[in-house]
Design an enzyme around this catalytic site. Structure first.
Site, PDB file in Angstrom:
ATOM      1  N   SER A   1       0.868  -1.179   0.000  1.00 55.93           N
ATOM      2  CA  SER A   1       0.000   0.000   0.000  1.00 55.93           C
ATOM      3  C   SER A   1       0.904   1.228   0.000  1.00 55.93           C
ATOM      4  O   SER A   1       2.028   1.169   0.518  1.00 55.93           O
ATOM      5  CB  SER A   1      -0.865   0.006   1.255  1.00 55.93           C
ATOM      6  OG  SER A   1      -1.475   1.266   1.410  1.00 55.93           O
TER       7      SER A   1
ATOM      8  N   TYR B   1      -3.003  -0.165  10.449  1.00 60.90           N
ATOM      9  CA  TYR B   1      -2.924  -0.514   9.030  1.00 60.90           C
ATOM     10  C   TYR B   1      -1.550  -0.143   8.453  1.00 60.90           C
ATOM     11  O   TYR B   1      -0.877  -0.960   7.817  1.00 60.90           O
ATOM     12  CB  TYR B   1      -4.047   0.197   8.269  1.00 60.90           C
ATOM     13  CG  TYR B   1      -4.059  -0.069   6.784  1.00 60.90           C
ATOM     14  CD1 TYR B   1      -4.515  -1.288   6.280  1.00 60.90           C
ATOM     15  CD2 TYR B   1      -3.621   0.899   5.878  1.00 60.90           C
ATOM     16  CE1 TYR B   1      -4.526  -1.536   4.912  1.00 60.90           C
ATOM     17  CE2 TYR B   1      -3.631   0.660   4.506  1.00 60.90           C
ATOM     18  CZ  TYR B   1      -4.082  -0.560   4.025  1.00 60.90           C
ATOM     19  OH  TYR B   1      -4.087  -0.813   2.669  1.00 60.90           O
TER      20      TYR B   1
HETATM   21  P1  NAD Z   1     -10.957  -6.594  -1.480  1.00 63.88           P
HETATM   22  O1  NAD Z   1     -11.676  -6.523  -0.176  1.00 63.88           O
HETATM   23  O2  NAD Z   1     -11.756  -6.415  -2.711  1.00 63.88           O
HETATM   24  O3  NAD Z   1     -10.191  -7.967  -1.538  1.00 63.88           O
HETATM   25  C1  NAD Z   1      -9.524  -8.507  -0.430  1.00 63.88           C
HETATM   26  C2  NAD Z   1      -9.838  -9.987  -0.355  1.00 63.88           C
HETATM   27  O4  NAD Z   1      -9.117 -10.539   0.732  1.00 63.88           O
HETATM   28  C3  NAD Z   1     -11.308 -10.261  -0.097  1.00 63.88           C
HETATM   29  O5  NAD Z   1     -11.835 -11.127  -1.089  1.00 63.88           O
HETATM   30  C4  NAD Z   1     -11.334 -10.911   1.266  1.00 63.88           C
HETATM   31  O6  NAD Z   1     -12.331 -11.890   1.422  1.00 63.88           O
HETATM   32  C5  NAD Z   1      -9.947 -11.506   1.357  1.00 63.88           C
HETATM   33  N1  NAD Z   1      -9.517 -11.708   2.740  1.00 63.88           N
HETATM   34  C6  NAD Z   1      -9.655 -10.869   3.780  1.00 63.88           C
HETATM   35  N2  NAD Z   1      -9.172 -11.442   4.900  1.00 63.88           N
HETATM   36  C7  NAD Z   1      -8.706 -12.654   4.551  1.00 63.88           C
HETATM   37  C8  NAD Z   1      -8.093 -13.705   5.275  1.00 63.88           C
HETATM   38  N3  NAD Z   1      -7.872 -13.618   6.584  1.00 63.88           N
HETATM   39  N4  NAD Z   1      -7.722 -14.800   4.592  1.00 63.88           N
HETATM   40  C9  NAD Z   1      -7.969 -14.907   3.276  1.00 63.88           C
HETATM   41  N5  NAD Z   1      -8.563 -13.955   2.558  1.00 63.88           N
HETATM   42  C10 NAD Z   1      -8.929 -12.832   3.185  1.00 63.88           C
HETATM   43  O7  NAD Z   1      -9.783  -5.533  -1.408  1.00 63.88           O
HETATM   44  P2  NAD Z   1      -8.696  -5.089  -2.485  1.00 63.88           P
HETATM   45  O8  NAD Z   1      -8.821  -3.655  -2.665  1.00 63.88           O
HETATM   46  O9  NAD Z   1      -8.721  -5.958  -3.636  1.00 63.88           O
HETATM   47  O10 NAD Z   1      -7.362  -5.310  -1.618  1.00 63.88           O
HETATM   48  C11 NAD Z   1      -6.350  -6.190  -1.953  1.00 63.88           C
HETATM   49  C12 NAD Z   1      -5.061  -5.763  -1.263  1.00 63.88           C
HETATM   50  O11 NAD Z   1      -4.718  -4.467  -1.733  1.00 63.88           O
HETATM   51  C13 NAD Z   1      -5.149  -5.654   0.251  1.00 63.88           C
HETATM   52  O12 NAD Z   1      -3.984  -6.171   0.834  1.00 63.88           O
HETATM   53  C14 NAD Z   1      -5.237  -4.163   0.488  1.00 63.88           C
HETATM   54  O13 NAD Z   1      -4.728  -3.785   1.731  1.00 63.88           O
HETATM   55  C15 NAD Z   1      -4.373  -3.648  -0.637  1.00 63.88           C
HETATM   56  N6  NAD Z   1      -4.640  -2.256  -0.955  1.00 63.88           N
HETATM   57  C16 NAD Z   1      -5.832  -1.868  -1.472  1.00 63.88           C
HETATM   58  C17 NAD Z   1      -6.050  -0.550  -1.732  1.00 63.88           C
HETATM   59  C18 NAD Z   1      -7.351  -0.063  -2.289  1.00 63.88           C
HETATM   60  O14 NAD Z   1      -7.539   1.132  -2.366  1.00 63.88           O
HETATM   61  N7  NAD Z   1      -8.246  -0.909  -2.681  1.00 63.88           N
HETATM   62  C19 NAD Z   1      -5.062   0.405  -1.456  1.00 63.88           C
HETATM   63  C20 NAD Z   1      -3.867  -0.022  -0.930  1.00 63.88           C
HETATM   64  C21 NAD Z   1      -3.673  -1.343  -0.679  1.00 63.88           C
END
Ligand code: NAD
Length: 702
Positions: free
Chosen positions: A578, A591
């Site tokens: 992130s 976070y």
């Molecule tokens: P999302 O919620 O769409 O996808 C995350 C997935 O992780 C979900 O399907 C959820 O069920 C799964 N998950 C959560 N806890 C879990 C666990 N304990 N074991 C297995 N699976 C689990 O979110 P996203 O935006 O696709 O995020 C993906 C990654 O990107 C994350 O690590 C997030 O921190 C990072 N990220 C996202 C953003 C953003 O703006 N979307 C920004 C920075 C970082």
């Protein structure tokens, strides 16, 4: 237990009412799909069907007899009209006048395009004259196990006569082509009452005056052979009876999952990566556990379709499931593979002709393990799976042949002449170039989420096999089904698992090894978001962030790293971090700290992985609102409220305006960066970071 006698007989699925609505060529498609839809009738991609149909010539309007015959490639089970080649019958028959004899039969293949009717681009296959030269309106050519069992028996001619009397002929082994077509033509002319022919060591030709008669004759002939085999094998133990007891199912899976990465590593090191497939179905176990395993396996497969996919012989591994563990076979594997390759090289040298193509990959395709089952490896999952299906056909053939006679493989020179046939080589050369990630296996945690799905799609597009791992069962299954529909069911698997559980992560990678043979790309991505000022951050919230983001990434990466090392192949670990890993945000201490831990974990992995060619890199997204489930919940509401915005669209605009490039960031943008680190294009990068945030000066790396 004998498996052949339990096969129910084939029942005609011909629907007269439906058939009455179809044109002649549609009826051919219908008949073909009915035949190819049942694996007892023919193997995948095996066999072909034809009809001779009167049609107006597109130029003169004159009525012409046109041969519609399954073209090169494809499968009759799913063939559509465009899968058929069309040839003017008068031109095809005229080729007999140009034919210079058996030594020149391959030259005729170059003349088939001159017979094309209506500029049809579908190439005619090698089997075309076998259909065209037989004076019958409709012809089926299939590879049923029950018939090949007769065809691959030592006394196949006598058996054919005993079972079918005058109704079916028998022709000795000959490679399919113009010469065999002439023999078939002669037979049909001299035996007007015959309904078809058994081809020694190969398969079945049947014919009929109507489409329905042709289809039902094929079924009837197969049923008669099956009934005969079942009666003859009644009460006899197959393959000399059981020599080894099958290990329990869970142990079979565990042994296969332990062996597959080691085999994959050994056979992929010098060339492209292979994908594995495991089969421990009852019919496979009956064979690999039998007293006759080694003797029969050494005889090789018979039907050309079989050994083109499986290689002429499998590798039988020495394993005693009662006393040994995986670790006991691993040291012997390199020697066993080297022996096999030396044997294959010697076969090539013994049989090669002056113009033979260069020797191909000398590694085995099929691996048989007593008590455990069968492994197959090929350039992609579908090919590995189909090779397994074909060896199962070969097992069925051997079982049937042994019950009524003795099984005979094809003589090695004949097998070689098929395997290294210049026409087969030309077919291989025509195959499209493999995609950039073909043969690679990726596991993505949080694979059912926004960034996870987009990444899966991106890697699938480049030909990788993808395992989605997620904690949300329902969403996971929907994601798997969606991707399987968009790409292919073979390329996608789903494993349910919580990244905070050590046992779940071990199980996820074991499943990956069992499904595909190992792992090359490990994407740590499962995540959450949270926000609260330091003083309001509960220990539970702190712990939850650390558990999922720091510990979860650690457990995923560690298991991925172990599996990569066990293959002794290089690999790529990508962490979806992130912007907050680099930039501290107020009110998100848990976070941000957990994301920073991921970043440093990747650097440590880059250090430890480098000696093994295992790379570790980080992609830092920022503000990916669309598609992300993180933003659909409480987190999105909180962020929107803090910016005084009512909708996600408005919030997205805030982030867009905040970026240097004034652009929104989407899951597909993150996927692109992940794909870069996952592939060999970035082979010289490790310990690196790519920010995908539309530009944020505070996150500039240094
Ligand atoms: P999302 O919620 O769409 O996808 C995350 C997935 O992780 C979900 O399907 C959820 O069920 C799964 N998950 C959560 N806890 C879990 C666990 N304990 N074991 C297995 N699976 C689990 O979110 P996203 O935006 O696709 O995020 C993906 C990654 O990107 C994350 O690590 C997030 O921190 C990072 N990220 C996202 C953003 C953003 O703006 N979307 C920004 C920075 C970082």
């Amino acid at each position: 237990m004998n498996k052949t006698e339990h096969q129910p007989l084939l029942v005609s699925r011909w629907d007269d009412a439906l058939a009455a609505t179809l044109s002649a060529e549609q009826l051919l498609v219908y008949r073909s799909n009915l035949l190819g839809g049942d694996k007892r009738i023919t193997n995948f991609g095996g066999g072909n069907t034809s009809s001779k149909i009167e049609m107006p010539d597109p130029l003169t309007g004159e009525k012409k007899s046109v041969l519609w015959v399954k073209g090169s490639g494809g499968d009759i089970g799913s063939i559509k009209l465009d899968g058929f080649a069309t040839l003017y019958m008068d031109r095809l028959l005229a080729l007999q006048g140009l034919y210079k004899g058996a030594a020149h039969e391959d030259e005729v293949v170059g003349l088939y395009p001159h017979c094309t009717f209506n500029l049809n681009p579908r190439a005619a296959s090698i089997d075309t004259p076998l259909h065209g030269l037989v004076d019958r309106p409709h012809v089926d050519h299939v590879h049923p196990d029950a018939i090949i069992a007769i065809a691959a028996s030592a006394d196949s001619r006598a058996l054919t006569r005993e079972i079918f009397g005058e109704s079916l002929g028998w022709l000795p082994w000959r490679r399919p082509g113009f010469e065999l077509a002439l023999e078939l033509q002669r037979f049909a002319r001299e035996n007007p009452e015959a309904r078809g022919v058994v081809l020694e060591a190969h398969g079945l030709f049947t014919w009929g005056n109507t489409q329905k008669e042709c289809y039902e004759t094929t079924l009837d002939v197969i049923n008669r052979a099956s009934t005969y085999l079942a009666a003859k094998s009644e009460g006899k133990p197959a393959f000399g009876g059981e020599a080894v007891a099958a290990a329990p199912a869970a142990r079979r899976g565990a042994v296969a999952a332990g062996l597959m990465p080691a085999i994959r590593g050994l056979i992929s090191r010098s060339g492209s990566r292979k994908i594995g497939h495991f089969d421990d179905s009852p019919a496979v176990l009956e064979f690999v556990n039998s007293a006759e395993l080694r003797r029969l396996a050494a005889l090789g497969t018979s039907c050309p379709d079989h050994f083109l996919r499986t290689k002429i012989t499998p590798l039988v591994l020495d394993f005693d499931p009662a006393t040994q563990e995986v670790a006991d076979i691993l040291p012997a594997l390199p020697g066993a593979l080297a022996n096999y390759a030396a044997g294959y090289g010697a076969y090539y040298e013994r049989c090669k002709r002056p113009d033979s193509p260069a020797m191909r990959d000398a590694n085995p395709v099929v691996y048989l393990i007593p008590g455990i089952g069968m492994l197959t490896f090929a350039a992609d999952k579908a090919t590995a799976r189909i090779a397994g299906e074909f060896y199962l056909n070969a097992i069925n053939v051997m079982r049937g042949a042994c019950a009524v006679s003795s099984y005979r493989g094809l003589p090695e020179q004949d097998a070689f002449d098929i395997e290294y046939w210049l026409l087969e080589e030309a077919k291989l050369q025509r195959m499209p170039k493999p995609k950039a990630l073909a043969g690679k296996i990726a596991l993505i945690t949080g694979g059912a989420g926004g960034i996870g799905m987009a990444t899966a799609r991106r890697l699938l597009k480049d030909g990788a096999c993808v395992v989605l791992c997620d904690i949300d069962k329902a969403v996971l299954e929907t994601a798997r089904a969606q991707l399987a529909g968009e790409f292919s069911a073979d390329h996608v698997r789903a494993v349910w698992g919580d990244v905070t559980s050590e046992a779940a992560m071990v199980a996820a990678f074991t499943q990956t090894a069992l499904q595909y043979g190992g792992v090359d790309i490990c994407i740590c991505n499962a995540g959450i978001a949270s926000a609260s000022a330091l003083e309001e951050t509960s220990l539970a919230m702190w712990q939850r962030n650390m558990d999922i983001l720091a510990t979860g990434y650690f457990l995923t990466a560690r298991e991925g790293f172990r599996l990569m090392k066990s293959q002794q192949l290089d690999g790529s670990i990508v962490m979806v971090g992130s912007k907050n890993a680099l930039v501290a945000s107020p009110g998100a201490a848990a976070y941000c700290s957990a994301k920073a831990a991921e970043l440093h974990l990747a650097r440590c992995l880059a250090l430890e992985g480098a000696p093994f060619g295992i790379r570790a890199n980080v992609v830092n997204p920022d503000a990916v609102l669309r598609g992300s489930r993180i933003w659909q919940g409480e987190w999105g509401d909180q962020r929107a409220a803090s910016y005084n915005k009512g909708s996600l669209d408005e919030l997205e605009a805030v982030y867009r305006e905040r970026s240097l490039l004034k652009r929104s960031v989407y899951p597909e943008d993150i996927a692109e960066a992940v794909a870069f680190f996952a592939s060999d294009i970035s082979a010289k990068s490790t310990g690196n970071i790519i920010n995908v945030d539309a530009g944020n000066a505070n996150a500039f790396t240094r």
